[in-house]
Design a protein around this motif. Structure first.
Motif, PDB file in Angstrom:
ATOM      1  N   VAL A  71      48.600 -20.291 -42.647  1.00  9.25           N
ATOM      2  CA  VAL A  71      47.354 -20.759 -43.239  1.00  9.25           C
ATOM      3  C   VAL A  71      46.414 -21.233 -42.142  1.00  9.25           C
ATOM      4  N   LEU A  72      45.269 -20.579 -42.020  1.00  8.60           N
ATOM      5  CA  LEU A  72      44.237 -21.003 -41.087  1.00  8.60           C
ATOM      6  C   LEU A  72      43.351 -22.043 -41.749  1.00  8.60           C
ATOM      7  N   LEU A  73      43.316 -23.233 -41.179  1.00  8.33           N
ATOM      8  CA  LEU A  73      42.368 -24.256 -41.615  1.00  8.33           C
ATOM      9  C   LEU A  73      41.127 -24.118 -40.741  1.00  8.33           C
ATOM     10  N   GLU A  74      40.053 -23.654 -41.336  1.00  9.86           N
ATOM     11  CA  GLU A  74      38.830 -23.430 -40.573  1.00  9.86           C
ATOM     12  C   GLU A  74      38.143 -24.751 -40.233  1.00  9.86           C
ATOM     13  N   VAL A  75      37.543 -24.787 -39.064  1.00 14.58           N
ATOM     14  CA  VAL A  75      36.699 -25.915 -38.672  1.00 14.58           C
ATOM     15  C   VAL A  75      35.666 -25.379 -37.686  1.00 14.58           C
ATOM     16  N   ASP A  76      34.415 -25.766 -37.865  1.00 17.41           N
ATOM     17  CA  ASP A  76      33.398 -25.328 -36.919  1.00 17.41           C
ATOM     18  C   ASP A  76      33.471 -26.183 -35.662  1.00 17.41           C
ATOM     19  N   ALA A  77      32.898 -25.673 -34.583  1.00 19.77           N
ATOM     20  CA  ALA A  77      33.025 -26.315 -33.278  1.00 19.77           C
ATOM     21  C   ALA A  77      32.419 -27.721 -33.270  1.00 19.77           C
ATOM     22  N   ASP A  78      31.289 -27.901 -33.953  1.00 18.80           N
ATOM     23  CA  ASP A  78      30.643 -29.223 -33.957  1.00 18.80           C
ATOM     24  C   ASP A  78      31.509 -30.265 -34.651  1.00 18.80           C
ATOM     25  N   THR A  79      32.073 -29.898 -35.801  1.00 21.35           N
ATOM     26  CA  THR A  79      32.939 -30.833 -36.526  1.00 21.35           C
ATOM     27  C   THR A  79      34.191 -31.151 -35.718  1.00 21.35           C
ATOM     28  N   ALA A  80      34.791 -30.125 -35.136  1.00 20.54           N
ATOM     29  CA  ALA A  80      35.991 -30.336 -34.328  1.00 20.54           C
ATOM     30  C   ALA A  80      35.702 -31.265 -33.148  1.00 20.54           C
ATOM     31  N   TRP A  81      34.565 -31.066 -32.499  1.00 22.33           N
ATOM     32  CA  TRP A  81      34.217 -31.910 -31.348  1.00 22.33           C
ATOM     33  C   TRP A  81      34.062 -33.372 -31.760  1.00 22.33           C
ATOM     34  N   ARG A  82      33.395 -33.607 -32.887  1.00 20.65           N
ATOM     35  CA  ARG A  82      33.227 -34.990 -33.361  1.00 20.65           C
ATOM     36  C   ARG A  82      34.569 -35.651 -33.618  1.00 20.65           C
ATOM     37  N   ARG A  83      35.527 -34.871 -34.064  1.00 23.12           N
ATOM     38  CA  ARG A  83      36.820 -35.448 -34.436  1.00 23.12           C
ATOM     39  C   ARG A  83      37.723 -35.739 -33.244  1.00 23.12           C
ATOM     40  N   VAL A  84      37.618 -34.944 -32.188  1.00 29.79           N
ATOM     41  CA  VAL A  84      38.628 -35.058 -31.138  1.00 29.79           C
ATOM     42  C   VAL A  84      38.082 -35.498 -29.788  1.00 29.79           C
TER      43      VAL A  84
END
Length: 517
Positions: free
Chosen positions: A98-111
């Motif tokens: 299962v691929l959980l999609e995340v865009d680059a901007d959201t991923a950056w904010r999270r990590v």
């Protein structure tokens, strides 16, 4: 099969694994957490101590051990970089991935860092992070058997039944989870889902018939060939094949039949057929008792790549196409590409135009494949469905981005109307509309390429059966018109398609005249 969650860092795999495991009543594992236990310190510290190569070797070993020892439906969250290992990718074969999609901007904010330095060793530089995201996404997409967009915390339990069905297909199907402002639903795509396993799947998915009776709308041809493959139904209503049946008289016939059979709001409707059946049955479902669930089982190319998704329903009036309708998202969509083998060549060719349109919108790999003449196989259908669902998720009600899906349809619908819905199949008319749209876009070379693709399939590249004036008159009644002009979808290049363009009347006339030349 285990349920294995993959995706870029920051996708929320660890939290999702716990939620899904609770919903499935199974165990959850997190490869990064297990690695930290094995190292005796954090993953970030191991990166710094030993370097990425040593870390990847240790990660590969642990992930392969974890996959080999997992029980059916255990839920496993894998680190974003573990997919780089060929050994891991081989171990994933046969699992529900299962691929959980995340865009680059959201991923950056999270990590990214919180003032004390980056939380992830590969999240130190914003530009490098974005490049890494772009590099890895195609790899995740090739591996995944299911693709799930971002969801609110606690919202993953709804996926459990569909993931269970997906796991039972033995790797022969893929799952998309569709989202829109008014609802969400599963889409299963795979060879044999209807032709071999239809009654078994549709008995319990996406709605359980022990609590919701199934009523079916189909056309005479499809019902004769596939009617038994949807399982036992309380009533099966058939209409005559063709666009001429997508009208108010047919809708009234369906409504009356459902009333006569005692259908209630606890029951659901099956739309078994192509775009006409789907639009009509969806409209009847949206309006019967102010709304009942509908499950789409599309049997044509147009329906499998486009019309079964997104919730647009409607019927035609003599003066204009799709003039009466409603938005009504389905409860689920079951797609079996194998059924397309029973269609006549002319029907397959006309349906392929919707593939071509979608590829022009998507650009990239899909355009490369379709522009080279690729057939509408399972992979192409999956990519087309994903393109449409992404577009609908951003704009359910045609307020902006979704309008790109009308590429070629403005002139195409006018041609259908002007010829009384009888001269051209829908896809044939849209093909002509694409040529007009590309002329209006000022892309003669791309127009010529599209004309070659259409002609190679025996599709029309010139207009007959209606005059230029009749087509222009029908264009003036297009339902998208909000003022004196009809807005057009135009193309800069494949993958760069935008809506809302005003087109001078002289240019529009010239584009239609070119079709009639």
């Amino acid at each position: 099969m285990a349920v294995v969650l993959i995706g870029f860092m920051g996708a929320g795999k660890s939290t999702a694994a716990r939620e899904l495991a609770d919903a499935l009543g199974q165990r959850s594992f997190d490869s990064d957490e297990l690695l930290a236990e094995r190292f005796g310190h954090s993953v970030a510290e191991e990166f710094e101590r030993s370097g990425e190569a040593a870390f990847r070797a240790a990660e590969e070993q642990l992930v392969c051990e974890l996959l080999a020892s997992s029980a059916p439906q255990d839920v496993i969250a894998l680190g974003g970089g573990s997919m780089l290992s060929a050994r891991v990718r081989e171990a994933l074969e046969g699992q529900t991935t299962v691929l959980l999609e995340v865009d680059a901007d959201t991923a950056w904010r999270r990590v990214s860092g919180n003032g004390d330095g980056p939380e992830r060793p590969l999240a130190a530089d914003r530009d490098a992070f974005a490049r890494l995201h772009a590099e890895r996404e195609p790899l995740y997409e090739r591996i995944a058997t299911a693709v799930i967009g971002q969801r609110p915390r606690g919202g993953l339990a709804a996926l459990a039944p569909s993931l269970a069905v997906l796991g039972e297909t033995g790797g022969r199907a893929r799952l998309l989870w569709a989202r829109a402002a008014s609802g969400e639903y599963p889409v299963l795509i795979g060879e044999g889902l209807l032709s071999e396993r239809g009654p078994e799947i549709l008995e319990h998915w996406p709605l359980d018939r022990s609590g919701s009776r199934a009523f079916c709308v189909s056309d005479g041809n499809v019902a004769e060939r596939w009617g038994t493959q949807v399982g036992e139904t309380a009533l099966q209503i058939t209409i005559a094949p063709g666009e001429q049946s997508k009208n108010l008289a047919s809708a009234e016939r369906v409504w009356s039949a459902l009333i006569g059979a005692g259908m209630t709001r606890a029951d659901h409707l099956l739309a078994l057929g192509g775009g006409v059946v789907g639009d009509l049955a969806g409209f009847c479902a949206a309006t019967y008792q102010r709304g009942i669930p509908v499950v789409h089982v599309p049997t044509t190319v147009v329906a499998q790549v486009d019309s079964a998704y997104g919730g647009k329903t409607g019927i035609d009036l003599p003066a204009a196409k799709n003039y009466v309708g409603a938005y009504h998202q389905p409860a689920g969509v079951l797609v079996d590409p194998a059924v397309l083998a029973t269609l006549p060549e002319a029907e397959l060719a006309a349906g392929w135009v919707e593939v071509l349109k979608t590829a022009l919108i998507a650009g990239g790999e899909l355009w490369e494949r379709v522009g080279a003449g690729a057939e509408a196989d399972g992979e192409v259908i999956f990519a087309c469905a994903r393109t449409k669902l992404r577009t609908v998720a951003a704009d359910e009600r045609d307020g902006g981005r979704r309008q790109v899906l009308n590429l070629g349809h403005t002139v195409g619908h006018a041609i259908e109307t002007a010829t009384g819905y009888s001269r051209y199949r829908h896809g044939e008319a849209v093909g002509l509309g694409l040529l007009a749209a590309l002329r209006l876009s000022g892309l003669p070379e791309l127009r010529d390429r599209v004309a070659e693709l259409l002609a190679a399939r025996g599709l029309p590249v010139s207009l007959d059966g209606a005059s230029v004036e009749e087509v222009l008159e029908a264009l003036g009644r297009d339902k998208k018109r909000t003022g004196a002009e009809v807005p057009f979808v135009l193309v800069q290049e494949p993958g760069d398609v935008t809506p809302g363009h005003a087109v001078p009347a002289s240019d529009l006339r010239a584009a239609v005249q070119e079709l009639a030349s």
